[in-house]
Write an enzyme that holds these catalytic residues in place. Structure first.
Site, PDB file in Angstrom:
ATOM      1  N   ASP A  57      -3.135  -2.200   5.654  1.00  0.00           N
ATOM      2  CA  ASP A  57      -1.556  -2.173   5.884  1.00  0.00           C
ATOM      3  C   ASP A  57      -0.913  -1.531   6.815  1.00  0.00           C
ATOM      4  O   ASP A  57      -0.369  -2.368   7.776  1.00  0.00           O
ATOM      5  CB  ASP A  57      -0.587  -1.525   4.264  1.00  0.00           C
ATOM      6  CG  ASP A  57      -0.292  -2.748   3.842  1.00  0.00           C
ATOM      7  OD1 ASP A  57      -1.057  -3.790   3.244  1.00  0.00           O
ATOM      8  OD2 ASP A  57       0.287  -2.613   2.476  1.00  0.00           O
ATOM      9  N   ASP A  95      -8.008  10.427   6.507  1.00  0.00           N
ATOM     10  CA  ASP A  95      -6.302  10.935   7.390  1.00  0.00           C
ATOM     11  C   ASP A  95      -6.000  10.286   8.350  1.00  0.00           C
ATOM     12  O   ASP A  95      -5.515  10.494   9.359  1.00  0.00           O
ATOM     13  CB  ASP A  95      -5.869  12.161   6.969  1.00  0.00           C
ATOM     14  CG  ASP A  95      -7.252  13.367   6.631  1.00  0.00           C
ATOM     15  OD1 ASP A  95      -7.806  13.129   6.861  1.00  0.00           O
ATOM     16  OD2 ASP A  95      -7.076  14.633   6.555  1.00  0.00           O
ATOM     17  N   ASP A 146      -7.760  -0.645   1.117  1.00  0.00           N
ATOM     18  CA  ASP A 146      -6.317  -0.472   1.035  1.00  0.00           C
ATOM     19  C   ASP A 146      -4.834  -0.657   1.889  1.00  0.00           C
ATOM     20  O   ASP A 146      -3.743  -1.150   2.542  1.00  0.00           O
ATOM     21  CB  ASP A 146      -5.553  -0.792  -0.392  1.00  0.00           C
ATOM     22  CG  ASP A 146      -3.886  -1.590  -1.130  1.00  0.00           C
ATOM     23  OD1 ASP A 146      -3.698  -2.172  -0.566  1.00  0.00           O
ATOM     24  OD2 ASP A 146      -3.602  -0.453  -1.777  1.00  0.00           O
ATOM     25  N   LYS A 168     -13.829  10.891   2.756  1.00  0.00           N
ATOM     26  CA  LYS A 168     -12.832  11.515   2.488  1.00  0.00           C
ATOM     27  C   LYS A 168     -14.159  12.848   2.702  1.00  0.00           C
ATOM     28  O   LYS A 168     -13.713  13.270   0.969  1.00  0.00           O
ATOM     29  CB  LYS A 168     -11.855  11.908   1.771  1.00  0.00           C
ATOM     30  CG  LYS A 168     -11.271  12.930   1.068  1.00  0.00           C
ATOM     31  CD  LYS A 168      -9.934  12.844   2.950  1.00  0.00           C
ATOM     32  CE  LYS A 168      -9.416  14.378   3.287  1.00  0.00           C
ATOM     33  NZ  LYS A 168      -8.640  14.807   3.983  1.00  0.00           N
TER      34      LYS A 168
HETATM   35  C1  IPM Z   1      -3.904  -6.134  -1.181  1.00  0.00           C
HETATM   36  C2  IPM Z   1      -3.022  -6.113  -2.614  1.00  0.00           C
HETATM   37  C3  IPM Z   1      -3.188  -5.815  -3.128  1.00  0.00           C
HETATM   38  C4  IPM Z   1      -4.071  -4.234  -3.375  1.00  0.00           C
HETATM   39  C5  IPM Z   1      -1.942  -5.491  -5.171  1.00  0.00           C
HETATM   40  C6  IPM Z   1      -1.275  -6.662  -5.178  1.00  0.00           C
HETATM   41  C7  IPM Z   1      -3.047  -5.750  -6.242  1.00  0.00           C
HETATM   42  O1  IPM Z   1      -1.766  -4.923  -1.815  1.00  0.00           O
HETATM   43  O2  IPM Z   1      -4.442  -7.288  -1.519  1.00  0.00           O
HETATM   44  O3  IPM Z   1      -4.120  -5.296  -0.752  1.00  0.00           O
HETATM   45  O4  IPM Z   1      -4.609  -3.157  -3.905  1.00  0.00           O
HETATM   46  O5  IPM Z   1      -6.104  -4.521  -3.782  1.00  0.00           O
HETATM   47 MG    MG Z   2      -2.652  -4.173  -0.585  1.00  0.00          MG
END
Ligand code: IPM
Ligand code: MG
Length: 356
Positions: free
Chosen positions: A250, A222, A246, A190
């Site tokens: 996801d 973003d 992180d 960023k």
């Molecule tokens: C991941 C998880 C962890 C992180 C959490 C559980 C602390 O979300 O491994 O991605 O944020 O690293």
């Molecule tokens: Mg995570």
């Protein structure tokens, strides 16, 4: 004989870890390997038992371990605890203690899952990237705290801090990885707002000069979040700091149909840590419906990276692929025409496919 420390942790953790060890045992049997296991407490369960999310017994087991396999930590029971007594703190302390700064999260879309995703198949088909997430720095580990506690002016702060050397070593991991892939690195930051990102960019450019054969680009986080679901095929190796990684991983997981699919390896010092990218999913814990694919694929990464068992790793990956192709699905990736199976049935099918 490789020694593996098993960390079942909380929520769905013990259920999925059970399937991972069944797969490991099947590998051992088929390929004439022997694995030694030691199961240790971490997370909420360790807080309950030892008053510490990463107790000394577990740290000690790491000393003689060749690899560590973690399932998941966390749950509502410990949500009101102070930082020191939170399950996640145990995980972060472990990553730091192991020097596991390079978190490798491969995201490859399985053709038989393209219509299990909420995204359109033509967007997903052929997407294949690795997210390289910095794991022991940034906001997760910077100075944090509260000021003027208890007053209306109470403040809370977290610090996003990186050194050149921390950035350089993770960026090198990404460029090295790109050599064996499609030779493209996207560095995500960023830099239009954050000073830490401007340093990050500088270092990326210095490192890139050592890799003339690798094409690289900078992307703002973003915009990258948007591009990931607009045109995921453009990415090969994506490298970024801890928190961006992180969040983006996801998001990227949804390209594969479910967050339950993604494995990861955290590398750094002598002993590497392997864990699915998902959390402890307390809402479905104990129901036997969690998808064990993420942890089983983490086992494959362990066999490859920590033990050099390439054939075994490939066999595990192909077994998971076969089971999914045959239409056996846990609830998270199950369409009406599929055969819905439980966590342990899925594990049994993988073991069967391995033996075949
Ligand atoms: C991941 C998880 C962890 C992180 C959490 C559980 C602390 O979300 O491994 O991605 O944020 O690293
Ligand atoms: Mg995570």
């Amino acid at each position: 004989m490789p020694k593996i420390v098993l960390l079942p942790g909380d929520g769905v953790g013990p259920e999925i870890l059970e399937e991972a060890t069944r797969v490991l045992n099947a590998v051992a049997q088929k390929y004439g390997r022997t694995f030694e296991y030691q199961s240790c407490p971490i997370g909420g369960i360790a807080i309950d038992e030892y008053g510490d999310p990463l107790p000394e017994v577990t740290l000690q087991a790491f000393e003689s371990a060749d690899a560590i396999l973690l399932a998941a930590v966390g749950g509502p029971k410990w949500d009101k605890e102070t930082a020191a007594r939170r399950p996640e703190t145990g995980l972060l302390r472990m990553r730091k203690a192991l020097g596991a700064y390079a978190n490798i999260r491969p995201v490859a879309v399985n053709q038989s899952l393209v219509d299990s995703s909420t995204l359109r198949p033509e967007v997903l088909e052929g997407a294949d990237m690795v997210i390289v997430r910095e794991l022991t720095g940034g906001l997760y580990f910077g100075d944090k705290g509260r000021k003027q506690t208890g007053t209306p002016e109470e403040q809370a702060f977290d610090t996003l801090i990186y050194s050149r050397s921390e950035i350089e070593r993770i960026v090198r991991v990404a460029f090295d990885l790109a050599k064996g892939r499609r030779r493209k690195v996207t560095s995500v930051d960023k830099a239009n707002v954050l000073e830490s990102s401007r340093l990050w960019r500088e270092v990326v450019e210095q490192v890139a000069a050592d890799y003339p054969e690798i094409q690289y680009e900078h992307a703002l986080v973003d915009s990258c979040a948007m591009q990931l679901i607009r045109n995921p095929r453009q990415y090969d190796v994506v490298v970024t700091e801890n928190m961006f990684g992180d969040i983006l991983s996801d998001e990227a997981a949804m390209l594969t149909g479910s967050i339950g699919m993604l494995p990861s390896a955290s590398l750094g010092n002598r002993v590497a840590l392997y864990e699915p990218i998902h959390g402890s999913a307390p809402d479905i814990a104990g129901k036997g419906i969690a998808n064990p694919s993420g942890i089983i694929l983490s086992v494959a990464m362990m066999l490859r990276h920590s033990f050099g068992y390439e054939a075994e790793a490939a066999a595990v990956e192909s077994a998971v692929g076969k089971v999914i192709e045959q239409g056996y699905r846990t609830a998270d990736i199950c369409r009406p025409q599929d055969k819905r199976v439980s966590t342990s049935e899925f594990g049994s099918r993988v073991v069967e496919a391995l033996r075949a």
